[in-house]
Scaffold this motif. Structure first.
Motif, PDB file in Angstrom:
ATOM      1  N   ASP A   1     -19.707  43.966 100.399  1.00 27.72           N
ATOM      2  CA  ASP A   1     -21.433  43.474 100.811  1.00 27.72           C
ATOM      3  C   ASP A   1     -22.070  43.595  99.831  1.00 27.72           C
ATOM      4  OD1 ASP A   1     -20.117  43.111 103.887  1.00 27.72           O
ATOM      5  OD2 ASP A   1     -20.531  45.508 104.545  1.00 27.72           O
ATOM      6  N   THR A   2     -21.394  44.213  99.130  1.00 27.26           N
ATOM      7  CA  THR A   2     -22.467  44.928  97.350  1.00 27.26           C
ATOM      8  C   THR A   2     -22.075  43.927  96.807  1.00 27.26           C
ATOM      9  OG1 THR A   2     -22.072  47.485  98.464  1.00 27.26           O
ATOM     10  CG2 THR A   2     -22.765  46.840  96.389  1.00 27.26           C
ATOM     11  N   ARG A   3     -21.240  43.286  96.087  1.00 25.84           N
ATOM     12  CA  ARG A   3     -21.101  42.461  95.819  1.00 25.84           C
ATOM     13  C   ARG A   3     -21.547  41.341  95.934  1.00 25.84           C
ATOM     14  NH1 ARG A   3     -19.997  39.220  91.605  1.00 25.84           N
ATOM     15  NH2 ARG A   3     -17.690  39.108  90.942  1.00 25.84           N
ATOM     16  N   GLY A   4     -22.048  40.454  97.296  1.00 27.27           N
ATOM     17  CA  GLY A   4     -22.782  40.178  97.759  1.00 27.27           C
ATOM     18  C   GLY A   4     -24.272  39.966  97.097  1.00 27.27           C
ATOM     19  N   ASP A   5     -24.746  40.841  97.720  1.00 25.80           N
ATOM     20  CA  ASP A   5     -25.844  41.400  96.854  1.00 25.80           C
ATOM     21  C   ASP A   5     -25.919  42.054  95.034  1.00 25.80           C
ATOM     22  OD1 ASP A   5     -26.737  42.372  99.527  1.00 25.80           O
ATOM     23  OD2 ASP A   5     -26.043  44.108  99.129  1.00 25.80           O
ATOM     24  N   THR A   6     -24.931  41.894  94.506  1.00 22.80           N
ATOM     25  CA  THR A   6     -25.368  42.352  93.193  1.00 22.80           C
ATOM     26  C   THR A   6     -25.339  40.744  92.114  1.00 22.80           C
ATOM     27  OG1 THR A   6     -23.013  41.780  92.608  1.00 22.80           O
ATOM     28  CG2 THR A   6     -23.913  44.131  92.717  1.00 22.80           C
ATOM     29  N   ASP A   7     -25.709  39.607  92.793  1.00 27.76           N
ATOM     30  CA  ASP A   7     -25.889  37.752  92.086  1.00 27.76           C
ATOM     31  C   ASP A   7     -27.007  38.278  92.358  1.00 27.76           C
ATOM     32  OD1 ASP A   7     -23.091  36.776  92.402  1.00 27.76           O
ATOM     33  OD2 ASP A   7     -23.376  36.096  94.900  1.00 27.76           O
ATOM     34  N   ASP A   8     -28.415  38.462  93.063  1.00 29.06           N
ATOM     35  CA  ASP A   8     -29.391  38.569  92.544  1.00 29.06           C
ATOM     36  C   ASP A   8     -29.604  39.475  91.639  1.00 29.06           C
ATOM     37  OD1 ASP A   8     -30.088  37.635  94.995  1.00 29.06           O
ATOM     38  OD2 ASP A   8     -29.832  38.468  96.473  1.00 29.06           O
ATOM     39  N   LEU A   9     -29.141  40.339  90.934  1.00 28.12           N
ATOM     40  CA  LEU A   9     -29.872  40.732  90.023  1.00 28.12           C
ATOM     41  C   LEU A   9     -29.489  40.467  88.627  1.00 28.12           C
ATOM     42  CD1 LEU A   9     -27.929  44.430  90.682  1.00 28.12           C
ATOM     43  CD2 LEU A   9     -29.443  44.066  91.170  1.00 28.12           C
ATOM     44  N   GLN A  10     -29.311  39.475  88.698  1.00 27.59           N
ATOM     45  CA  GLN A  10     -29.066  38.629  86.932  1.00 27.59           C
ATOM     46  C   GLN A  10     -29.235  36.812  87.476  1.00 27.59           C
ATOM     47  OE1 GLN A  10     -25.576  38.742  84.833  1.00 27.59           O
ATOM     48  NE2 GLN A  10     -23.925  39.711  87.292  1.00 27.59           N
TER      49      GLN A  10
ATOM     50  N   GLU B   1     -39.994  35.892  79.816  1.00 27.90           N
ATOM     51  CA  GLU B   1     -41.372  36.455  78.761  1.00 27.90           C
ATOM     52  C   GLU B   1     -42.798  36.567  79.565  1.00 27.90           C
ATOM     53  OE1 GLU B   1     -41.015  36.407  74.531  1.00 27.90           O
ATOM     54  OE2 GLU B   1     -39.580  35.330  75.736  1.00 27.90           O
ATOM     55  N   ALA B   2     -43.363  35.891  79.612  1.00 28.32           N
ATOM     56  CA  ALA B   2     -44.989  35.486  79.702  1.00 28.32           C
ATOM     57  C   ALA B   2     -45.069  37.122  81.044  1.00 28.32           C
ATOM     58  CB  ALA B   2     -45.059  33.970  80.284  1.00 28.32           C
ATOM     59  N   GLU B   3     -44.278  37.130  82.015  1.00 26.14           N
ATOM     60  CA  GLU B   3     -44.735  38.065  83.319  1.00 26.14           C
ATOM     61  C   GLU B   3     -44.740  39.266  82.230  1.00 26.14           C
ATOM     62  OE1 GLU B   3     -43.492  35.783  86.623  1.00 26.14           O
ATOM     63  OE2 GLU B   3     -42.377  36.055  85.378  1.00 26.14           O
ATOM     64  N   PHE B   4     -43.452  39.226  81.384  1.00 29.39           N
ATOM     65  CA  PHE B   4     -42.878  40.526  80.331  1.00 29.39           C
ATOM     66  C   PHE B   4     -44.222  41.463  80.156  1.00 29.39           C
ATOM     67  CE2 PHE B   4     -40.735  43.519  78.262  1.00 29.39           C
ATOM     68  CZ  PHE B   4     -39.275  44.035  79.038  1.00 29.39           C
TER      69      PHE B   4
ATOM     70  N   PHE C   1     -38.679  42.314  75.452  1.00 31.72           N
ATOM     71  CA  PHE C   1     -38.017  41.275  76.523  1.00 31.72           C
ATOM     72  C   PHE C   1     -36.649  40.400  76.060  1.00 31.72           C
ATOM     73  CE2 PHE C   1     -37.104  37.181  78.566  1.00 31.72           C
ATOM     74  CZ  PHE C   1     -37.171  37.295  79.962  1.00 31.72           C
ATOM     75  N   ALA C   2     -36.368  40.059  75.020  1.00 30.90           N
ATOM     76  CA  ALA C   2     -35.134  39.738  74.779  1.00 30.90           C
ATOM     77  C   ALA C   2     -33.758  40.659  75.543  1.00 30.90           C
ATOM     78  CB  ALA C   2     -34.767  39.065  73.990  1.00 30.90           C
ATOM     79  N   THR C   3     -34.229  42.373  75.034  1.00 29.88           N
ATOM     80  CA  THR C   3     -33.891  43.046  74.974  1.00 29.88           C
ATOM     81  C   THR C   3     -33.403  43.784  76.755  1.00 29.88           C
ATOM     82  OG1 THR C   3     -34.075  44.086  72.896  1.00 29.88           O
ATOM     83  CG2 THR C   3     -33.727  45.648  74.371  1.00 29.88           C
ATOM     84  N   TYR C   4     -34.599  43.005  77.088  1.00 24.16           N
ATOM     85  CA  TYR C   4     -34.460  43.742  78.587  1.00 24.16           C
ATOM     86  C   TYR C   4     -33.765  42.960  79.519  1.00 24.16           C
ATOM     87  CZ  TYR C   4     -36.354  42.956  83.215  1.00 24.16           C
ATOM     88  OH  TYR C   4     -36.747  42.862  84.763  1.00 24.16           O
ATOM     89  N   ALA C   5     -33.997  41.552  79.251  1.00 26.17           N
ATOM     90  CA  ALA C   5     -32.836  40.462  79.786  1.00 26.17           C
ATOM     91  C   ALA C   5     -31.755  40.392  79.712  1.00 26.17           C
ATOM     92  CB  ALA C   5     -33.344  38.428  79.223  1.00 26.17           C
ATOM     93  N   GLU C   6     -31.199  41.313  78.001  1.00 31.43           N
ATOM     94  CA  GLU C   6     -29.899  40.985  77.660  1.00 31.43           C
ATOM     95  C   GLU C   6     -29.374  42.369  78.777  1.00 31.43           C
ATOM     96  OE1 GLU C   6     -26.890  42.569  74.547  1.00 31.43           O
ATOM     97  OE2 GLU C   6     -28.495  41.680  73.233  1.00 31.43           O
ATOM     98  N   ALA C   7     -30.066  43.514  79.142  1.00 30.75           N
ATOM     99  CA  ALA C   7     -29.923  44.567  79.784  1.00 30.75           C
ATOM    100  C   ALA C   7     -29.770  43.806  81.284  1.00 30.75           C
ATOM    101  CB  ALA C   7     -30.890  45.587  79.479  1.00 30.75           C
ATOM    102  N   VAL C   8     -30.447  43.783  81.727  1.00 28.77           N
ATOM    103  CA  VAL C   8     -30.667  42.775  82.754  1.00 28.77           C
ATOM    104  C   VAL C   8     -28.947  41.535  82.647  1.00 28.77           C
ATOM    105  CG1 VAL C   8     -31.449  41.090  85.327  1.00 28.77           C
ATOM    106  CG2 VAL C   8     -32.844  42.846  83.263  1.00 28.77           C
ATOM    107  N   GLU C   9     -28.708  41.692  82.365  1.00 29.76           N
ATOM    108  CA  GLU C   9     -27.395  40.626  82.496  1.00 29.76           C
ATOM    109  C   GLU C   9     -26.304  41.747  82.516  1.00 29.76           C
ATOM    110  OE1 GLU C   9     -26.579  36.966  82.991  1.00 29.76           O
ATOM    111  OE2 GLU C   9     -28.460  36.387  83.179  1.00 29.76           O
ATOM    112  N   ARG C  10     -26.242  42.545  81.672  1.00 32.09           N
ATOM    113  CA  ARG C  10     -25.187  43.803  81.941  1.00 32.09           C
ATOM    114  C   ARG C  10     -25.215  44.209  83.127  1.00 32.09           C
ATOM    115  NH1 ARG C  10     -24.310  45.737  75.592  1.00 32.09           N
ATOM    116  NH2 ARG C  10     -24.109  44.479  74.609  1.00 32.09           N
ATOM    117  N   PHE C  11     -26.090  45.053  83.037  1.00 31.76           N
ATOM    118  CA  PHE C  11     -26.519  45.627  84.861  1.00 31.76           C
ATOM    119  C   PHE C  11     -25.787  44.527  85.679  1.00 31.76           C
ATOM    120  CE2 PHE C  11     -28.304  46.779  88.416  1.00 31.76           C
ATOM    121  CZ  PHE C  11     -28.031  47.684  88.443  1.00 31.76           C
ATOM    122  N   GLY C  12     -25.714  43.510  85.599  1.00 33.52           N
ATOM    123  CA  GLY C  12     -25.756  42.534  86.649  1.00 33.52           C
ATOM    124  C   GLY C  12     -24.152  42.931  86.244  1.00 33.52           C
ATOM    125  N   ALA C  13     -23.696  42.206  85.513  1.00 32.47           N
ATOM    126  CA  ALA C  13     -22.200  42.320  84.945  1.00 32.47           C
ATOM    127  C   ALA C  13     -21.399  43.181  85.696  1.00 32.47           C
ATOM    128  CB  ALA C  13     -21.838  41.779  83.319  1.00 32.47           C
ATOM    129  N   GLY C  14     -21.745  44.334  85.492  1.00 36.22           N
ATOM    130  CA  GLY C  14     -20.713  45.924  85.390  1.00 36.22           C
ATOM    131  C   GLY C  14     -21.284  45.988  86.665  1.00 36.22           C
TER     132      GLY C  14
END
Length: 110
Positions: A31-40, A46-49, A57-70
């Motif tokens: 159930d949680t795995r299905g929710d993680t697809d929305d994380l990344q 970048e403009a909205e940041f 922004f690049a550091t933020y985007a990379e952190a979001v990717e790593r968090f989702g993959a984790g």
């Protein structure tokens, strides 16, 4: 009583509880795995940041990717762990059945 802690009387393995625990872990992780697809990737551009923060922004985007993959890896590992618990429960059940058969067979001629 001298105030010391008594050692445990031993450990038990219940095949029923192992099976139900494995099922519960698997269900929760799936159930949680299905929710993680929305994380990344991040849905924020970048403009909205924010103009004052675009350099980060690049550091933020990379952190979001790593968090989702984790988060996805954690769910996958939990599903694997649940499989090991379920497999151990089946193994215990098979061993118990075999031992019961041996005991019954050895006492059959009495």
């Amino acid at each position: 009583m001298d105030g010391s802690v008594a050692p445990p009387e031993g450990y038990t393995a219940s095949t029923d509880s192992m099976t139900s625990s494995a099922r519960a872990i698997t269900t929760a992780a799936e159930d949680t795995r299905g929710d993680t697809d929305d994380l990344q990737p991040t849905r924020l551009s970048e403009a909205e940041f924010g103009p004052a923060h675009t350099e980060h922004f690049a550091t933020y985007a990379e952190a979001v990717e790593r968090f989702g993959a984790g988060a996805q890896a954690m769910c996958d590992n939990l599903i694997g762990f649940a499989g090991q618990i379920g497999g151990a429960g089946q193994s215990y059940a098979g061993t118990d059945q075999s031992a019961a058969g041996t005991v019954n067979a050895s006492g059959a001629g009495l």
